[in-house]
Design a protein around this motif. Structure first.
Motif, PDB file in Angstrom:
ATOM      1  N   VAL A 185       0.841  -1.200   0.000  1.00 47.48           N
ATOM      2  CA  VAL A 185       0.000   0.000   0.000  1.00 47.48           C
ATOM      3  C   VAL A 185       0.879   1.254   0.000  1.00 47.48           C
ATOM      4  CG1 VAL A 185      -1.769   1.292   1.240  1.00 47.48           C
ATOM      5  CG2 VAL A 185      -1.842  -1.216   1.194  1.00 47.48           C
ATOM      6  N   TYR A 186       1.907   1.266   0.856  1.00 45.06           N
ATOM      7  CA  TYR A 186       2.804   2.414   0.910  1.00 45.06           C
ATOM      8  C   TYR A 186       3.514   2.622  -0.422  1.00 45.06           C
ATOM      9  CZ  TYR A 186       2.268   2.626   6.004  1.00 45.06           C
ATOM     10  OH  TYR A 186       1.767   2.758   7.273  1.00 45.06           O
ATOM     11  N   SER A 187       3.905   1.511  -1.052  1.00 54.21           N
ATOM     12  CA  SER A 187       4.588   1.610  -2.344  1.00 54.21           C
ATOM     13  C   SER A 187       3.695   2.287  -3.372  1.00 54.21           C
ATOM     14  CB  SER A 187       4.992   0.211  -2.820  1.00 54.21           C
ATOM     15  OG  SER A 187       5.618   0.279  -4.086  1.00 54.21           O
ATOM     16  N   GLU A 188       2.436   1.903  -3.407  1.00 54.03           N
ATOM     17  CA  GLU A 188       1.509   2.483  -4.378  1.00 54.03           C
ATOM     18  C   GLU A 188       1.179   3.934  -4.050  1.00 54.03           C
ATOM     19  OE1 GLU A 188      -1.590  -0.387  -4.320  1.00 54.03           O
ATOM     20  OE2 GLU A 188      -0.408  -1.858  -5.432  1.00 54.03           O
ATOM     21  N   LEU A 189       1.091   4.252  -2.742  1.00 51.05           N
ATOM     22  CA  LEU A 189       0.803   5.630  -2.353  1.00 51.05           C
ATOM     23  C   LEU A 189       1.926   6.564  -2.783  1.00 51.05           C
ATOM     24  CD1 LEU A 189      -0.724   5.259   1.231  1.00 51.05           C
ATOM     25  CD2 LEU A 189      -1.890   6.028  -0.835  1.00 51.05           C
ATOM     26  N   ILE A 190       3.184   6.179  -2.520  1.00 52.34           N
ATOM     27  CA  ILE A 190       4.285   7.065  -2.877  1.00 52.34           C
ATOM     28  C   ILE A 190       4.428   7.140  -4.387  1.00 52.34           C
ATOM     29  CG2 ILE A 190       6.179   5.377  -2.839  1.00 52.34           C
ATOM     30  CD1 ILE A 190       6.228   8.946  -1.398  1.00 52.34           C
ATOM     31  N   TRP A 191       4.141   6.045  -5.091  1.00 54.72           N
ATOM     32  CA  TRP A 191       4.182   6.070  -6.561  1.00 54.72           C
ATOM     33  C   TRP A 191       3.163   7.072  -7.098  1.00 54.72           C
ATOM     34  CZ3 TRP A 191       0.390   4.773 -10.191  1.00 54.72           C
ATOM     35  CH2 TRP A 191       0.825   4.672 -11.518  1.00 54.72           C
ATOM     36  N   ALA A 192       1.968   7.101  -6.502  1.00 55.89           N
ATOM     37  CA  ALA A 192       0.931   8.011  -6.972  1.00 55.89           C
ATOM     38  C   ALA A 192       1.268   9.470  -6.654  1.00 55.89           C
ATOM     39  CB  ALA A 192      -0.417   7.640  -6.354  1.00 55.89           C
ATOM     40  N   VAL A 193       1.996   9.708  -5.560  1.00 56.06           N
ATOM     41  CA  VAL A 193       2.373  11.074  -5.184  1.00 56.06           C
ATOM     42  C   VAL A 193       3.469  11.609  -6.102  1.00 56.06           C
ATOM     43  CG1 VAL A 193       3.524  12.444  -3.402  1.00 56.06           C
ATOM     44  CG2 VAL A 193       1.669  10.902  -2.771  1.00 56.06           C
ATOM     45  N   LEU A 194       4.425  10.742  -6.445  1.00 62.94           N
ATOM     46  CA  LEU A 194       5.557  11.165  -7.264  1.00 62.94           C
ATOM     47  C   LEU A 194       5.154  11.339  -8.720  1.00 62.94           C
ATOM     48  CD1 LEU A 194       8.290   8.754  -5.818  1.00 62.94           C
ATOM     49  CD2 LEU A 194       7.912  11.160  -5.217  1.00 62.94           C
ATOM     50  N   SER A 195       6.002  12.013  -9.472  1.00 62.38           N
ATOM     51  CA  SER A 195       5.770  12.176 -10.906  1.00 62.38           C
ATOM     52  C   SER A 195       7.110  12.328 -11.608  1.00 62.38           C
ATOM     53  CB  SER A 195       4.887  13.413 -11.181  1.00 62.38           C
ATOM     54  OG  SER A 195       5.527  14.602 -10.713  1.00 62.38           O
ATOM     55  N   GLY A 196       7.081  12.219 -12.924  1.00 63.40           N
ATOM     56  CA  GLY A 196       8.272  12.456 -13.732  1.00 63.40           C
ATOM     57  C   GLY A 196       9.429  11.566 -13.367  1.00 63.40           C
ATOM     58  N   THR A 197      10.611  12.182 -13.246  1.00 60.70           N
ATOM     59  CA  THR A 197      11.829  11.413 -12.974  1.00 60.70           C
ATOM     60  C   THR A 197      11.801  10.747 -11.610  1.00 60.70           C
ATOM     61  OG1 THR A 197      12.935  13.423 -12.176  1.00 60.70           O
ATOM     62  CG2 THR A 197      13.228  12.854 -14.509  1.00 60.70           C
ATOM     63  N   ALA A 198      11.135  11.395 -10.634  1.00 59.89           N
ATOM     64  CA  ALA A 198      11.066  10.802  -9.296  1.00 59.89           C
ATOM     65  C   ALA A 198      10.264   9.509  -9.322  1.00 59.89           C
ATOM     66  CB  ALA A 198      10.445  11.797  -8.310  1.00 59.89           C
ATOM     67  N   ARG A 199       9.152   9.488 -10.073  1.00 61.65           N
ATOM     68  CA  ARG A 199       8.358   8.269 -10.180  1.00 61.65           C
ATOM     69  C   ARG A 199       9.144   7.183 -10.912  1.00 61.65           C
ATOM     70  NH1 ARG A 199       2.262   8.180 -12.549  1.00 61.65           N
ATOM     71  NH2 ARG A 199       1.848   9.118 -10.501  1.00 61.65           N
ATOM     72  N   ALA A 200       9.842   7.572 -11.967  1.00 56.20           N
ATOM     73  CA  ALA A 200      10.644   6.596 -12.710  1.00 56.20           C
ATOM     74  C   ALA A 200      11.727   6.000 -11.811  1.00 56.20           C
ATOM     75  CB  ALA A 200      11.257   7.250 -13.946  1.00 56.20           C
ATOM     76  N   LYS A 201      12.328   6.853 -10.973  1.00 59.17           N
ATOM     77  CA  LYS A 201      13.354   6.364 -10.052  1.00 59.17           C
ATOM     78  C   LYS A 201      12.749   5.385  -9.060  1.00 59.17           C
ATOM     79  CE  LYS A 201      16.748   7.922  -6.629  1.00 59.17           C
ATOM     80  NZ  LYS A 201      17.366   9.106  -5.965  1.00 59.17           N
TER      81      LYS A 201
END
Length: 288
Positions: A185-201
């Protein structure tokens, strides 16, 4: 539309109510009374006659079967002059309900908003309410996996505020890899918050971990080939992932849609719904 960052922070409190006390004591340096348990309370802080008012979350700390501290948690992303009136009413209402001291804990992701929120609220000549504010300047930079493992929720908050700082996302990825209860759940939450290069990282980081992810998002990004052979019987977990992201985004799910998701046995369809849910603004953006 409620911001995903706003809902992600609120979701941390819902999943771990004691995190509210941890922020008061560990980040804001407030003396918190000894307590045995922390539980969520009703966020409805309306009076009998006035307009309905709802906090983002309410946490009650209990000792010897009685409330010792009430915490009204508000996630504030911008300036809102109405809060100088609603926050005091929250304190009064919850104090009357619990018969114990109450604090307003405001979590901000912007320094200027944090400075505004921290201003004392003058009720009258002898009455002042001062919110306890957690802003980017006081949220610690957690870039050590061992420290992150001691408080995954604080590591999550650190990642939302300091995701661009080297080592922060790496520490979070390592910490939640060992959390089989809330990790996906935490993994998906932070993925949804991030964008661009941060999400790719973030996607690269979790791809490299050895954690046995089970959520639909995880199956998509952490090795579809490996997960494919274990897909049978995972529809329940996949459906839960879809509903979790929708709830985190503040999107109401009608009973008919909830039933449709929970009874869907096709993982490809569930993953499609999850992908749409990550950026959806309405329930119609997810389901045909």
């Amino acid at each position: 539309m409620v911001s995903m960052r706003h809902e992600a922070i609120v979701e941390l409190i819902r999943l771990c109510p004691a995190f509210a006390a941890e922020m008061l004591a560990g980040v804001a340096d407030l003396v918190v009374p000894e307590y045995e348990s922390a539980e969520l309370g009703s966020p409805d802080l309306s009076e009998v006659v006035p307009t309905e008012r709802r906090a983002d979350a309410v946490v009650t700390l209990n000792q010897d079967s009685r409330a010792v501290l009430g915490i009204v948690v508000e996630v504030q992303l911008g300036h809102d002059s109405d809060k100088t009136y609603s926050w005091p009413s929250y304190v009064i209402s919850l104090r009357q309900r619990l018969r114990c001291p109450v604090e307003v804990l405001v979590v901000c992701v912007d320094d200027s908003v944090a400075r505004w929120a921290a201003q004392p609220i003058q009720i009258g000549r002898g009455s002042v309410i001062t919110p306890i504010v957690i802003g980017p300047k006081v949220v610690p930079v957690i870039d050590d996996a061992n420290i992150a493992a001691t408080s995954r929720e604080l590591a999550m908050l650190s990642a939302t505020a300091h995701y661009a700082v080297p080592g922060v996302l790496e520490a979070l990825a390592a910490a939640i890899a060992a959390d089989f209860e809330h990790g996906h759940v935490y993994s998906e939450l932070i993925w949804a918050v991030l964008s661009g290069t941060a999400r790719a990282k973030w996607e690269r980081l979790v791809t490299a971990t050895t954690w046995e992810y089970q959520s639909p998002f995880a199956r998509k990004y952490y090795g579809e080939g490996k997960a494919e052979g274990k897909a049978e019987g995972k529809a329940e977990e996949a459906a839960a992932g879809v509903l979790t992201v929708l709830r985190a985004r503040g999107i109401d799910v009608p009973d008919a849609i909830r039933d449709r998701v929970q009874h869907c046995g096709d993982l490809d369809t569930l993953e499609m719904w999850l992908s749409r849910a990550a950026t959806a603004e309405t329930i119609g953006d997810v389901f045909d």
